[in-house]
Design an enzyme around this catalytic site. Structure first.
Site, PDB file in Angstrom:
ATOM      1  N   HIS A 144      15.919  78.158 138.941  1.00 59.28           N
ATOM      2  CA  HIS A 144      15.589  77.433 137.705  1.00 59.28           C
ATOM      3  C   HIS A 144      15.677  75.931 137.934  1.00 59.28           C
ATOM      4  CE1 HIS A 144      15.583  77.224 133.140  1.00 59.28           C
ATOM      5  NE2 HIS A 144      15.792  75.955 133.513  1.00 59.28           N
ATOM      6  N   GLN A 152       7.933  72.849 126.360  1.00 56.84           N
ATOM      7  CA  GLN A 152       9.181  72.142 126.035  1.00 56.84           C
ATOM      8  C   GLN A 152       9.369  71.921 124.522  1.00 56.84           C
ATOM      9  OE1 GLN A 152      11.933  70.062 128.169  1.00 56.84           O
ATOM     10  NE2 GLN A 152      12.548  70.886 126.191  1.00 56.84           N
ATOM     11  N   TRP A 203      18.583  64.725 131.649  1.00 59.87           N
ATOM     12  CA  TRP A 203      19.695  65.595 131.254  1.00 59.87           C
ATOM     13  C   TRP A 203      20.896  65.499 132.188  1.00 59.87           C
ATOM     14  CZ3 TRP A 203      14.525  66.929 131.138  1.00 59.87           C
ATOM     15  CH2 TRP A 203      13.992  67.177 129.870  1.00 59.87           C
ATOM     16  N   HIS A 220      13.542  79.759 128.743  1.00 55.19           N
ATOM     17  CA  HIS A 220      14.756  79.100 128.291  1.00 55.19           C
ATOM     18  C   HIS A 220      15.162  79.862 127.038  1.00 55.19           C
ATOM     19  CE1 HIS A 220      13.485  75.947 130.955  1.00 55.19           C
ATOM     20  NE2 HIS A 220      14.560  75.241 130.706  1.00 55.19           N
ATOM     21  N   ASP A 257      18.644  73.478 137.823  1.00 53.68           N
ATOM     22  CA  ASP A 257      18.094  73.020 136.541  1.00 53.68           C
ATOM     23  C   ASP A 257      17.626  71.570 136.622  1.00 53.68           C
ATOM     24  OD1 ASP A 257      17.227  73.219 133.939  1.00 53.68           O
ATOM     25  OD2 ASP A 257      19.212  73.276 133.020  1.00 53.68           O
ATOM     26  N   HIS A 266      13.544  71.857 137.138  1.00 58.55           N
ATOM     27  CA  HIS A 266      12.513  71.064 136.434  1.00 58.55           C
ATOM     28  C   HIS A 266      12.047  69.964 137.380  1.00 58.55           C
ATOM     29  CE1 HIS A 266      13.090  72.787 132.377  1.00 58.55           C
ATOM     30  NE2 HIS A 266      14.278  73.080 132.890  1.00 58.55           N
ATOM     31  N   GLU A 271      19.706  78.395 124.664  1.00 58.30           N
ATOM     32  CA  GLU A 271      20.467  77.300 125.283  1.00 58.30           C
ATOM     33  C   GLU A 271      21.111  76.492 124.174  1.00 58.30           C
ATOM     34  OE1 GLU A 271      18.272  74.586 127.770  1.00 58.30           O
ATOM     35  OE2 GLU A 271      20.090  73.688 128.580  1.00 58.30           O
TER      36      GLU A 271
HETATM   37 FE   FE2 Z   1      15.912  74.300 132.176  1.00 58.35          FE
END
Ligand code: FE2
Length: 423
Positions: free
Chosen positions: A57, A152, A315, A210, A309, A59, A213
């Site tokens: 996983h 997203q 993030w 996702h 991730d 991005h 979360e």
């Molecule tokens: Fe993610």
């Protein structure tokens, strides 16, 4: 004559003194003291030889963008999403490709040779999709990149989100994504799961959403995902990513939920570094850890993979493509401290995600592609403890990266002159 022979390897399953023979880019034999010769002979000196790390996983469209256009002040998931929204109009394809390729360099250096990356499909220009499809082609000789169409901003929350998502799949994006907890209501979240799973079933694609979360214990989209996976015959092809609400759920409900996930053949993907960072942000004390119930899922027979991730993005400020760092954090947050559990954490960044991604020819058996990592560690537990140096990374029998052993020179009275933290 063989191309390459690795002598005296320790394998992740505990076998020691193994020789690995390679020909035509494939493993052709694994056994002690192979009576053979090769063009290249490499002495593993009893250190761990592992199949490569796999990130379940990631991005890649946002990686290495930390600080653009500003830093996430609150550190929350939602400010991160808002920040990504500010960055999107400023993205260029050149910059996306440059950052992704730089990240893939790091990945190879760390022995990470397969990555499932979500790619935002909410931009009607599909700038990031086109950039990552280009990167996928370019890195194919040395790294397997699997793309997930990730809406997203939600597929029902944002008007016109379906068209670019479907177009991304038409262009060759591999997996159907989703974000049900970000849709406007629980009902719309459940509806998005149904529609996205139906789309995947229609097209014969895998699903990786996702899912939940959030710290909200009532966020139960994983139940719907399991239900739809079973209804549509998608067993073994669906993963729920994050599943952090399971951390906060009522135990009685979870005692029903986990067997349902197992029955539906759905895999779980936890992202320990990010979950421990982003979740529990509304708590004072006690402050929740926010990672899903990894040992309990594993005990029930649900495959659990770990993902990185984020690396240096809206993030998360840190990271360097090191899946051993991910396993290290997962082990701590889930309190998986027995020998068996620590080895499960190693599997969560190697063989388990390889199965979730459906990688072919992965492993150390004869017939597998000769993708190998030689680590400066005696076994998987030591590899996690030391976030061990990747001495050599090999793809299809060709060496892609080498790192000098980590050794510290000491000047101490009546003590050895060096240490490398190994026992
Ligand atoms: Fe993610």
């Amino acid at each position: 004559m063989l191309e390459t022979l690795l002598r005296n390897c320790t394998l992740p399953d505990g076998r020691t003194g193994q020789d690995i023979a390679i020909a035509d880019g494939r493993i052709v034999a694994v056994q002690p003291a192979l009576p053979a010769q090769a063009q290249h002979e490499i002495d593993a000196a009893g250190q761990l030889v592992s199949p490569p790390f796999v990130d379940a996983h990631f991005h890649m469209d946002s990686t290495l963008s930390y600080g653009l256009p500003r830093v996430n002040q609150s550190g929350t998931l939602l400010e991160g999403i808002a920040l990504w929204g500010e960055l999107k109009p400023l993205l260029t394809q050149e910059a996306l490709v440059e950052r992704a390729l730089a990240y893939c360099d790091w990945a190879v250096a760390r022995g990470l040779l397969a990555i499932r990356t979500h790619v935002d499909v909410c931009d009607p220009r599909l700038l990031a999709v086109e950039a990552l499809l280009h990167v996928k082609q370019q890195v194919r000789p040395y790294l397997d990149l699997q793309l997930v169409a990730f809406p997203q901003d939600g597929v029902l929350r944002k008007a016109g989100a379906w068209e670019p998502l479907k177009r991304a799949l038409d262009l060759g994006v591999d997996v159907v994504g989703g974000i049900p907890h970000f849709e406007r209501t629980m009902a719309e979240g459940a509806e998005s799961v149904r529609l996205l799973c139906e789309l995947a079933a229609e097209r014969g694609l895998r699903v990786d959403m996702h899912c939940d979360e959030t710290d909200d214990p009532m966020s139960r989209h994983i139940e719907t995902l399991a239900f739809q996976a079973q209804r549509l015959g998608l067993q073994g092809r669906v993963a729920g990513s994050h599943l952090t609400s399971m951390h906060s759920m009522d135990n009685y409900y979870v005692s029903k939920l986990i067997p349902l996930i197992r029955e539906a053949g759905v895999a779980a993907i936890a992202n320990p570094l990010i979950n421990i960072t982003l979740q529990g942000r509304h708590d004072t004390y006690p402050k929740r850890r926010g990672m899903t119930r990894v040992p309990e899922l594993l005990a029930a027979g649900v495959p659990v993979a770990f993902g990185h991730d984020c690396v240096m993005d809206p993030w998360y400020a840190l990271g360097s493509a090191d899946m051993l760092e991910v396993a290290h954090m997962g082990l701590h947050v889930a309190q998986m401290t027995s020998q068996a559990a620590m080895r499960q954490c190693y599997a969560a960044v190697t063989s388990t995600p390889a199965a979730v991604l459906g990688l072919e020819g992965y492993g150390l058996e004869p017939g597998c592609r000769a993708d190998l990592v030689l680590l400066q560690a005696r076994d998987p537990v030591e590899a996690i403890r030391l976030r061990a140096t990747r001495l050599m990374v090999m793809r299809a029998g060709k060496v892609l990266a080498r790192t000098a052993p980590m050794v510290v020179d000491l000047s101490l009275p009546a003590r050895p002159q060096q240490t490398s933290f190994q026992r």
